[in-house]
Design a protein around this motif. Structure first.
Motif, PDB file in Angstrom:
ATOM      1  N   PHE A 106       0.950  -1.216  -0.148  1.00 18.42           N
ATOM      2  CA  PHE A 106       0.035  -0.007  -0.116  1.00 18.42           C
ATOM      3  C   PHE A 106       0.913   1.244  -0.040  1.00 18.42           C
ATOM      4  CE2 PHE A 106      -2.512   3.208   2.072  1.00 18.42           C
ATOM      5  CZ  PHE A 106      -3.635   3.219   1.408  1.00 18.42           C
ATOM      6  N   TYR A 107       1.868   1.290   0.952  1.00 22.75           N
ATOM      7  CA  TYR A 107       2.626   2.597   0.932  1.00 22.75           C
ATOM      8  C   TYR A 107       4.163   2.190   0.109  1.00 22.75           C
ATOM      9  CZ  TYR A 107      -0.045   4.470   4.685  1.00 22.75           C
ATOM     10  OH  TYR A 107      -1.187   5.071   5.537  1.00 22.75           O
ATOM     11  N   ASP A 108       4.437   0.968   0.098  1.00 23.34           N
ATOM     12  CA  ASP A 108       5.565   0.685  -0.479  1.00 23.34           C
ATOM     13  C   ASP A 108       7.037   1.522  -0.096  1.00 23.34           C
ATOM     14  OD1 ASP A 108       5.442  -1.279  -2.261  1.00 23.34           O
ATOM     15  OD2 ASP A 108       4.371  -0.147  -3.645  1.00 23.34           O
ATOM     16  N   ASP A 139      -2.508  -4.250   0.865  1.00 25.54           N
ATOM     17  CA  ASP A 139      -2.163  -3.982  -0.615  1.00 25.54           C
ATOM     18  C   ASP A 139      -3.243  -2.718  -0.894  1.00 25.54           C
ATOM     19  OD1 ASP A 139      -1.403  -4.227  -3.239  1.00 25.54           O
ATOM     20  OD2 ASP A 139      -1.697  -6.103  -3.283  1.00 25.54           O
ATOM     21  N   ARG A 140      -2.754  -2.233  -2.100  1.00 29.08           N
ATOM     22  CA  ARG A 140      -3.546  -1.219  -2.656  1.00 29.08           C
ATOM     23  C   ARG A 140      -5.144  -1.690  -2.967  1.00 29.08           C
ATOM     24  NH1 ARG A 140       1.177   1.936  -6.273  1.00 29.08           N
ATOM     25  NH2 ARG A 140       2.353   2.487  -4.303  1.00 29.08           N
ATOM     26  N   ASN A 142      -8.040  -2.928  -5.140  1.00 31.58           N
ATOM     27  CA  ASN A 142      -7.913  -3.557  -6.303  1.00 31.58           C
ATOM     28  C   ASN A 142      -6.744  -4.214  -6.957  1.00 31.58           C
ATOM     29  OD1 ASN A 142     -10.906  -2.565  -6.762  1.00 31.58           O
ATOM     30  ND2 ASN A 142     -10.136  -0.824  -7.490  1.00 31.58           N
ATOM     31  N   SER A 143      -5.952  -4.184  -5.820  1.00 33.56           N
ATOM     32  CA  SER A 143      -4.680  -4.984  -6.307  1.00 33.56           C
ATOM     33  C   SER A 143      -4.617  -6.352  -5.448  1.00 33.56           C
ATOM     34  CB  SER A 143      -3.633  -4.458  -6.066  1.00 33.56           C
ATOM     35  OG  SER A 143      -2.351  -5.166  -5.954  1.00 33.56           O
ATOM     36  N   GLU A 144      -4.061  -7.459  -5.873  1.00 34.09           N
ATOM     37  CA  GLU A 144      -4.070  -8.596  -5.217  1.00 34.09           C
ATOM     38  C   GLU A 144      -2.723  -9.234  -5.127  1.00 34.09           C
ATOM     39  OE1 GLU A 144      -6.526 -11.182  -7.358  1.00 34.09           O
ATOM     40  OE2 GLU A 144      -8.411 -10.596  -6.637  1.00 34.09           O
ATOM     41  N   ALA A 145      -1.536  -8.374  -5.540  1.00 31.97           N
ATOM     42  CA  ALA A 145      -0.437  -8.595  -5.448  1.00 31.97           C
ATOM     43  C   ALA A 145       0.351  -9.223  -4.261  1.00 31.97           C
ATOM     44  CB  ALA A 145       0.569  -7.664  -6.100  1.00 31.97           C
ATOM     45  N   CYS A 168      -5.167  -8.339  11.727  1.00 35.91           N
ATOM     46  CA  CYS A 168      -5.835  -7.242  11.112  1.00 35.91           C
ATOM     47  C   CYS A 168      -6.184  -7.598   9.447  1.00 35.91           C
ATOM     48  CB  CYS A 168      -5.332  -6.043  10.781  1.00 35.91           C
ATOM     49  SG  CYS A 168      -6.416  -4.297  10.553  1.00 35.91           S
ATOM     50  N   TYR A 169      -6.711  -8.859   9.430  1.00 33.72           N
ATOM     51  CA  TYR A 169      -6.990  -9.357   8.032  1.00 33.72           C
ATOM     52  C   TYR A 169      -8.184  -8.626   7.283  1.00 33.72           C
ATOM     53  CZ  TYR A 169      -7.770 -12.778   4.243  1.00 33.72           C
ATOM     54  OH  TYR A 169      -7.928 -13.283   3.233  1.00 33.72           O
ATOM     55  N   THR A 170      -7.735  -8.094   6.185  1.00 36.27           N
ATOM     56  CA  THR A 170      -8.751  -7.598   5.331  1.00 36.27           C
ATOM     57  C   THR A 170      -8.407  -7.981   3.746  1.00 36.27           C
ATOM     58  OG1 THR A 170      -6.949  -5.693   4.985  1.00 36.27           O
ATOM     59  CG2 THR A 170      -8.516  -5.409   6.524  1.00 36.27           C
ATOM     60  N   GLY A 171      -7.869  -9.345   3.735  1.00 33.22           N
ATOM     61  CA  GLY A 171      -7.903  -9.863   2.455  1.00 33.22           C
ATOM     62  C   GLY A 171      -9.083 -10.380   1.377  1.00 33.22           C
TER      63      GLY A 171
END
Length: 268
Positions: A106-108, A139-140, A142-145, A168-171
């Motif tokens: 998300f932040y990289d 992740d950002r 709409n990204s699943e990387a 804090c699972y949000t996958g």
């Protein structure tokens, strides 16, 4: 009731006594509207060498506390430069887990390859020291990387006998079955109480009950009705109350379930 906050952070300006004072004040406040918490177990989590030291000092000051030591993905580059010696934590009796570690796309703040290298290095430590790992994945939109990469890395880890919780699972539901198959636990935070967090509440229903853990991730993610304030483990009763409502159980049932899960996960 007895609750277990499996993930919280201690700030650089906090002392064990000031941290505990905040926790006690919050527990007293929560008892005004929710069942009183007789005992609150906590795991103070480190995302850098310095934070891991603070977490250790807090755990050493409390009979009801333990700690975790690790490198957050935001700190991956700094760790590569300093190579802090985390072996100093190995023989500490209060060491419950390795973490917080993982991937943050998300932040990289660190190059992704560096994140993955440091993540894998500390998972190796978890296997060598026979400790579970506390994993951060973000992740950002709409990204699943991050989840695809994590599945590969954690698949190897679990294949070597590694145990882990995704805090804090949000996958979402798409990746949940794969992580469940690996034996993952899942941490639920105050985010579940947020008004627009319907997806997280639906996801909560899909987590196997025996793999559910509660956490505050304080000082972040204060739950409703305290959103926007500094969070503390003493606010965990509000997270437990939300989980009870979503799962159609009593708060005492949720407390018993998640505390038992935490004790089994950390092998207390």
């Amino acid at each position: 009731m007895i609750l277990f906050d499996t993930h919280f952070h201690i700030g650089p300006e906090e002392t064990p006594s000031s941290c505990r004072a905040k926790i006690d004040a919050a527990l007293e406040r929560a008892a005004g509207t929710l069942p009183a918490t007789e005992t609150l177990f906590t795991v103070a989590v480190g995302g850098s060498f310095a934070e891991s030291m603070r977490a250790m000092h807090y755990a050493q000051s409390r009979a009801d506390a333990a700690f975790a030591a690790g490198v957050h993905p935001h700190e991956a580059v700094k760790y590569r430069e300093t190579r802090d010696d985390f072996s100093v934590f190995r023989k500490e009796k209060k060491l419950a887990a390795i973490g917080e570690l993982g991937l943050d796309f998300f932040y990289d703040f660190a190059p992704r390859e560096v994140q993955k290298e440091v993540f894998s290095e500390f998972l190796d430590i978890a296997v060598q020291w026979d400790k579970p790992a506390i994993v951060h994945l973000r992740d950002r939109e709409n990204s699943e990387a991050v989840y695809r990469d994590a599945l590969e890395i954690l698949g190897d880890f679990s294949g070597r006998g590694g145990r882990f919780v995704i805090h804090c699972y949000t996958g979402g539901e798409k990746f949940l079955p794969d992580f469940v198959q690996m034996g993952a636990y899942f941490g639920v935070t105050g985010m579940a109480t947020f008004r627009r967090a319907d997806a997280i509440r639906e996801q909560l229903k899909k987590i196997p009950p025996e793999k559910l853990l509660l956490e505050t991730d304080s000082p972040y993610l204060a739950p409703v009705p305290l959103r926007g304030t500094e969070n503390t483990p003493g606010n965990l009763p509000f997270v437990a109350a939300c989980a009870a409502q979503v799962l159609e159980k009593t708060i005492d049932e949720i407390a018993g379930l998640t505390t038992g899960n935490a004790r089994r996960f950390f092998r207390f």
